[in-house]
Design a protein around this motif. Sequence first.
Motif, PDB file in Angstrom:
ATOM      1  N   ALA A 195       0.797  -1.134   0.096  1.00 19.65           N
ATOM      2  CA  ALA A 195       0.019   0.037  -0.058  1.00 19.65           C
ATOM      3  C   ALA A 195       1.021   1.343   0.200  1.00 19.65           C
ATOM      4  CB  ALA A 195      -1.093  -0.108   1.321  1.00 19.65           C
ATOM      5  N   GLY A 196       0.332   2.286  -0.581  1.00 19.43           N
ATOM      6  CA  GLY A 196       1.247   3.624  -0.616  1.00 19.43           C
ATOM      7  C   GLY A 196       0.930   4.385   0.875  1.00 19.43           C
ATOM      8  N   PRO A 197       1.753   5.320   0.877  1.00 19.12           N
ATOM      9  CA  PRO A 197       1.632   6.171   2.064  1.00 19.12           C
ATOM     10  C   PRO A 197       0.365   6.591   2.555  1.00 19.12           C
ATOM     11  CG  PRO A 197       2.763   7.483   0.499  1.00 19.12           C
ATOM     12  CD  PRO A 197       2.523   6.094  -0.114  1.00 19.12           C
ATOM     13  N   ALA A 198       0.083   6.690   3.834  1.00 21.76           N
ATOM     14  CA  ALA A 198      -1.171   7.340   4.380  1.00 21.76           C
ATOM     15  C   ALA A 198      -1.171   8.870   4.519  1.00 21.76           C
ATOM     16  CB  ALA A 198      -1.548   6.646   5.502  1.00 21.76           C
ATOM     17  N   PHE A 199      -2.128   9.538   4.287  1.00 16.64           N
ATOM     18  CA  PHE A 199      -2.214  10.976   4.776  1.00 16.64           C
ATOM     19  C   PHE A 199      -2.774  11.426   5.994  1.00 16.64           C
ATOM     20  CE2 PHE A 199      -4.482  15.153   3.388  1.00 16.64           C
ATOM     21  CZ  PHE A 199      -3.609  15.998   3.845  1.00 16.64           C
ATOM     22  N   THR A 200      -1.926  12.137   6.772  1.00 16.31           N
ATOM     23  CA  THR A 200      -2.403  12.540   8.038  1.00 16.31           C
ATOM     24  C   THR A 200      -2.324  13.949   8.341  1.00 16.31           C
ATOM     25  OG1 THR A 200      -0.551  12.020   9.409  1.00 16.31           O
ATOM     26  CG2 THR A 200      -2.134  10.177   8.975  1.00 16.31           C
ATOM     27  N   VAL A 201      -2.940  14.578   9.326  1.00 17.53           N
ATOM     28  CA  VAL A 201      -2.778  16.076   9.653  1.00 17.53           C
ATOM     29  C   VAL A 201      -2.708  15.972  11.148  1.00 17.53           C
ATOM     30  CG1 VAL A 201      -3.947  16.689   7.699  1.00 17.53           C
ATOM     31  CG2 VAL A 201      -5.054  16.421   9.718  1.00 17.53           C
ATOM     32  N   THR A 202      -1.814  16.890  11.310  1.00 22.46           N
ATOM     33  CA  THR A 202      -1.716  17.388  13.111  1.00 22.46           C
ATOM     34  C   THR A 202      -1.794  18.809  13.089  1.00 22.46           C
ATOM     35  OG1 THR A 202       0.876  17.346  12.875  1.00 22.46           O
ATOM     36  CG2 THR A 202      -0.275  15.430  13.507  1.00 22.46           C
ATOM     37  N   SER A 203      -1.891  19.396  14.271  1.00 23.07           N
ATOM     38  CA  SER A 203      -2.157  20.731  14.589  1.00 23.07           C
ATOM     39  C   SER A 203      -1.544  20.928  16.131  1.00 23.07           C
ATOM     40  CB  SER A 203      -3.585  21.291  14.760  1.00 23.07           C
ATOM     41  OG  SER A 203      -3.661  22.716  14.597  1.00 23.07           O
ATOM     42  N   SER A 204      -1.377  22.102  16.358  1.00 15.68           N
ATOM     43  CA  SER A 204      -0.786  22.631  17.532  1.00 15.68           C
ATOM     44  C   SER A 204      -1.850  23.369  18.097  1.00 15.68           C
ATOM     45  CB  SER A 204       0.576  23.430  17.532  1.00 15.68           C
ATOM     46  OG  SER A 204       0.265  24.616  16.700  1.00 15.68           O
ATOM     47  N   ALA A 205      -2.955  23.582  17.528  1.00 21.56           N
ATOM     48  CA  ALA A 205      -3.916  24.695  17.826  1.00 21.56           C
ATOM     49  C   ALA A 205      -4.882  23.974  19.185  1.00 21.56           C
ATOM     50  CB  ALA A 205      -5.043  24.992  16.840  1.00 21.56           C
ATOM     51  N   TRP A 206      -4.943  22.550  18.954  1.00 25.55           N
ATOM     52  CA  TRP A 206      -5.536  21.912  19.932  1.00 25.55           C
ATOM     53  C   TRP A 206      -5.592  20.379  19.525  1.00 25.55           C
ATOM     54  CZ3 TRP A 206      -8.701  24.933  16.188  1.00 25.55           C
ATOM     55  CH2 TRP A 206      -9.576  23.821  15.429  1.00 25.55           C
TER      56      TRP A 206
END
Length: 214
Positions: free
Chosen positions: A49-60
């Motif tokens: 499988a290809g790479p997975a897309f994720t997001v992070t944030s320092s806001a909360w």
Amino acid sequence: MRTTLIRSFVILVLCVMVLSIGVAAQAPPQGGGAGGGQGRGGGGGRGPAGPAFTVTSSAWPDGDVVPMKYAGRGGNMSPAFEFNWVQGGNPAMPPATLMSYAIILHDIENAPRGGQPDTLHWMIWDIPGTAKGIPEGLPMGDLPDGSHQTTTNVGRGAYFGPGAGPGPYHHYVFEFYALDTKLNLPATATRPEVLAAMEGHFVGKAAFVGRFHG
């Protein structure tokens, strides 16, 4: 008579052994193909499988309460997000086909109104595929990197933060789309137009949630 029974039993055992060996020889190899690689969804022979897309944030923290700094009733500042690609639990390069990112923010609790399924708070698209994320406090209107943004429900060309009044929490979902194309739509585009332009061009999707009430 006894000798005949013994001979018949031995012949039966030999037949069962030969049949078992034949079935084992015809069984497909484990692992779904050469090298034992397994494809997405458990299908064999399709490569890893290809790479997975994720997001992070320092806001909360994802799923937590939105601070007033980012709320429409407060500072109304767009939060920063980091775009991440991971594979096997490790950082990875994004797909070679990645061309752009798009973000849609909506309040999923509000009832349908004005032909919309809920309340749209923000859309931004044509964020360059080379971007590692977006900074905090984006200005209104089209951005120097070619991104376009709008909020068609309230007629603003910028982020409009959570604004639910007193009562139960509303959940605000940021949907992130990684695309193999640029949409090249004007800032006046509606959500159905943006979604239609993205159809068939997804290379990754992620979500980030905030809760808010007044």
